[in-house]
Each structure stands twice: as structure tokens, then as C-alpha cells.
Write an enzyme that holds these catalytic residues in place. Structure first.
Site, PDB file in Angstrom:
ATOM      1  N   GLY A 146      82.361 -78.648  16.999  1.00  0.00           N
ATOM      2  CA  GLY A 146      81.608 -79.879  16.840  1.00  0.00           C
ATOM      3  C   GLY A 146      80.115 -79.563  16.804  1.00  0.00           C
ATOM      4  O   GLY A 146      79.706 -78.399  16.823  1.00  0.00           O
ATOM      5  N   ASP A 150      80.046 -85.554  13.906  1.00  0.00           N
ATOM      6  CA  ASP A 150      81.051 -84.712  14.569  1.00  0.00           C
ATOM      7  C   ASP A 150      80.491 -84.252  15.922  1.00  0.00           C
ATOM      8  O   ASP A 150      80.768 -83.151  16.379  1.00  0.00           O
ATOM      9  CB  ASP A 150      81.454 -83.523  13.688  1.00  0.00           C
ATOM     10  CG  ASP A 150      82.725 -82.836  14.165  1.00  0.00           C
ATOM     11  OD1 ASP A 150      83.447 -83.408  15.008  1.00  0.00           O
ATOM     12  OD2 ASP A 150      82.991 -81.695  13.721  1.00  0.00           O
TER      13      ASP A 150
HETATM   14 ZN   LIG Z   1      85.617 -83.759  14.821  1.00  0.00          ZN
END
Ligand SMILES: [Zn+2]
Length: 383
Positions: free
Chosen positions: A308, A272
Site C-alpha cells: 500500500g 491505496d
Molecule cells: Zn489496496
């Protein structure tokens, strides 16, 4: 085709550690593996890497950028960010796109489709937006979120075609369960995430064909003993893989360890990662939003919302083994064979076996990446 022999190494994949072995790469495939001294073949190039461990290349199902570059910002930034992650062992990347104006997402989808056709290390795209719960949107701009309307879905499918590999959906949105079926019918992996769904509704999404949970624990209700929510539904369903962001920030290492124990072979370690991964602290953009990175932790400006990660997959491996106490083969599996299974590519990605892709990561004794081959090419040499 040129052949590369890597000798005097331990091979480590989901099937365990094979000490003192060799591996022969032929073009973009693994041609043979064996033990030291047993019929070691000749090759054009030979690397003796004593003291090192070789794993399959890492596969990232979910990432947004790195090295100051973001996947939403066009071809140059996609290539720059991918180069950063490749140097950290990620040999196959799904390109995650955040919520943006529909025309902009369509443009990104068309671009990723073209790049994926040219570059085998680009797996395709992941629509993390726009079908997300507004109250669990994380770092997605609220004005660009939408319901999974069939017209919007048709436009996205038209733009991305078969290069769309994954879509995240909050099952409680109107039309969401029908959308799950529509995406699954198109061959796309559907993930439940950024959601307020309860356990029952999450199970409905899995029964409709969803097979993944987007960063389990993050951007969803926690576990309550009288209201188990989407997390328990995900743990309980053997058809479902759980994405985990193992950076020491998104989940506590003890919770990470519990996740591996409770869902064996069903954890996929994803990054991520946003633009600051592999880069410096400072000010960044994620889609249309401003993000500040301090001590490697990315936060939406003016909030306590994590935006993130700044993770690379080698750091996730190190964190799994050294901090969360995960068995090394299970940790490697979560970066290799398990994400390959999610993508339906476990017949060619994720193991150090003949016929598999020549995606190989050489790590030193402290789990630091020393050398990477992606689709048979030495990373760094092909830039
Ligand atoms: Zn993401």
C-alpha cells in the site's frame, strides 16, 4: 439549511478553470456558481479566498486507512482514518478491506454497511481480497486468499448487501468469470487486479462486465511486446477505468504521464493508503501482516513488496501536476469526475455545478489543501 458563499476564487473541475468566480453552497448541495460581479447572492457565511483554487471534493475508490488507523480494525479506526483523508481533500471514500478470515470480512462488511447508511461520505466497501492470485498477492495474507466460490460470494453479498461497491478479482482463478457476472448483476463494480491473467483472459473479464483495473501496473505482469498482458487490455478498452497510485513510488512519473495520455478520462487517482498515510514512519499492521514504513514507503517486512501507500489525494494531485506534467483539469478529473463515473454517481459528484454535492476543496497556489467542505460541512468543525 445554512448557505455558504465562497468568493474571489478560481473554480477548477474536469471542464476547466473558471477564474475569479463564486460558488454558493446550500446545505449539502451546490446552489449556484457564477463569475465575479455577476449577481453575487447573499449568504449566511461568506468566505473570500483570493489566490485560491476550488475543486470538487476528491473521491477515493481504494484506500485502507490513515493516521495510524486501519479500515479493517473497526468503527473507531475507520472514523479516525477518514478524518485524516478528509483533511487532505477526500470527501467520499470507499472502504477497502484486505484478505482476512471470512468471518472477519463479513463483520467488516456489516460494519461498513451500517456506517455508510449513517454517513454520506462513506461510499461503501471494496473487497480487495480474497479472490486474488497468490503470486500477485502483494500485502494480502496468502492463507486467507480463496477461489471465487459461489458459497463464499453468497456469504459476502449477504453480509455487505448493497453497500459493497467494488470487488477485485484475478480472472484466472477457477470460477472467476462467472463471479464477475454475479457481482456485476448485484450492482457491484468489478475490478481486475492482483492477477497473472494474460491479455485474452483480461478482455474476457471486461466482456463479462468488469470495468476497473486495480492499481494498474502494480501486482500484475508488465507489458511485453509479444505478451501484452492485462495492462494493454485495460488501456485498449474504453469501458474500463484504470486506478493509478501516483505517489512517485508505485509508478514512475513518466509512466503516469503516459497513462493519462493513452487513456483520456479513464484514469482514477486512488491512494491505496495504509495506516501510515498522514502519519509517521515506523511499524504498522496491514490486515494480519507486518509492514515497515521508511521515508514514506511501506514495505512488507522482510520483502521488497510494496504494501500500500502513504499517499493522500492532495499529494497525488500535486504529483500529477508538478512531477508528471499532467494538465490540471485532467488531474482534477482523475480525482473527482472519473471516480464518480465508476461509481455511477457522476450526476451528483465530481463537478462544481448547481445540484452537485457541496463537496469542495480550497487549495493554495502550491496545491496545498487549506479548507474542505464535505457534504456541506466544514471538515474539522464536525469532528
Ligand atoms: Zn489496496
Amino acid at each position: 439549511m445554512t448557505t455558504t458563499l465562497i468568493t474571489d476564487v478560481d473554480l477548477l473541475d474536469a471542464r476547466g478553470r473558471r477564474p475569479d468566480s463564486w460558488i454558493l453552497l446550500d446545505g449539502d448541495r451546490i446552489a449556484a456558481v457564477g463569475e465575479a460581479g455577476v449577481a453575487v447572492p447573499a449568504a449566511d457565511t461568506v468566505h473570500a479566498l483570493a489566490g485560491h483554487t476550488l475543486t470538487p471534493g476528491f473521491i477515493d475508490l481504494h484506500g485502507h486507512g490513515g493516521g495510524g488507523a486501519a479500515y479493517d480494525n473497526g468503527e473507531d479506526e475507520i472514523r479516525a482514518a477518514l478524518a485524516v483523508h478528509r483533511a487532505h481533500g477526500t470527501t467520499r471514500s470507499v472502504i477497502s478491506l484486505v484478505a482476512n478470515p471470512l468471518e472477519q470480512i463479513e463483520e467488516s462488511l456489516r460494519l461498513v454497511a451500517r456506517l455508510a447508511a449513517e454517513d454520506p461520505t462513506i461510499v461503501g466497501s471494496h473487497l480487495e481480497g480474497p479472490f486474488l492470485a497468490i503470486g500477485r498477492r502483494g500485502a494480502h495474507a496468502p492463507e486467507y486468499l480463496s477461489e471465487p466460490d459461489p458459497v463464499v460470494i453468497a456469504r459476502l453479498l449477504d453480509a455487505g448487501g448493497s453497500s459493497i461497491r467494488q470487488v477485485t478479482i484475478a480472472p484466472e482463478l477457477p470460477g472467476a468469470i462467472a463471479a464477475v457476472r454475479q457481482f456485476v448483476a448485484a450492482g457491484i463494480v468489478v475490478a481486475v487486479g492482483h492477477t497473472e491473467a494474460d491479455e485474452k483472459l483480461t478482455r474476457e473479464a471486461f466482456d463479462a462486465g468488469a470495468t476497473l483495473v486495480t492499481h494498474i501496473f502494480n501486482a500484475m505482469p508488465g507489458i511485453h511486446h509479444r505478451d501484452p498482458g492485462p495492462i494493454v487490455a485495460g488501456f485498449d478498452d474504453d469501458r474500463v477505468t484504470l486506478e493509478l497510485v501516483l505517489d512517485g513510488v508505485h509508478v514512475h512519473p513518466s509512466v503516469a504521464q503516459m497513462t493519462f495520455r493513452a487513456a483520456p478520462h479513464r484514469v482514477a487517482l486512488v491512494t491505496d493508503a495504509m495506516a501510515a498515510a498522514g502519519g509517521d514512519d515506523g511499524y504498522y499492521r496491514l490486515g494480519s501482516l507486518n509492514v515497515t514504513v521508511q521515508n514514506g514507503v511501506a514495505m512488507l517486512n522482510g520483502t521488497q513488496t510494496i504494501a500500500g501507500s502513504t499517499l493522500t489525494q492532495d499529494s497525488a494531485l500535486k504529483c500529477a501536476v508538478t512531477t508528471a506534467g499532467v494538465d490540471e483539469a485532467r488531474a482534477v478529473e482523475a480525482l473527482t469526475l472519473t471516480p464518480a463515473c465508476v461509481l455511477g454517481r457522476d450526476d451528483e459528484w465530481g463537478l462544481l455545478e448547481p445540484g452537485y454535492a457541496a463537496d469542495v476543496v480550497a487549495l493554495d497556489a502550491e496545491w496545498n489543501v487549506e479548507r474542505v467542505w464535505a457534504a456541506g460541512s466544514v471538515v474539522g468543525d464536525d469532528a
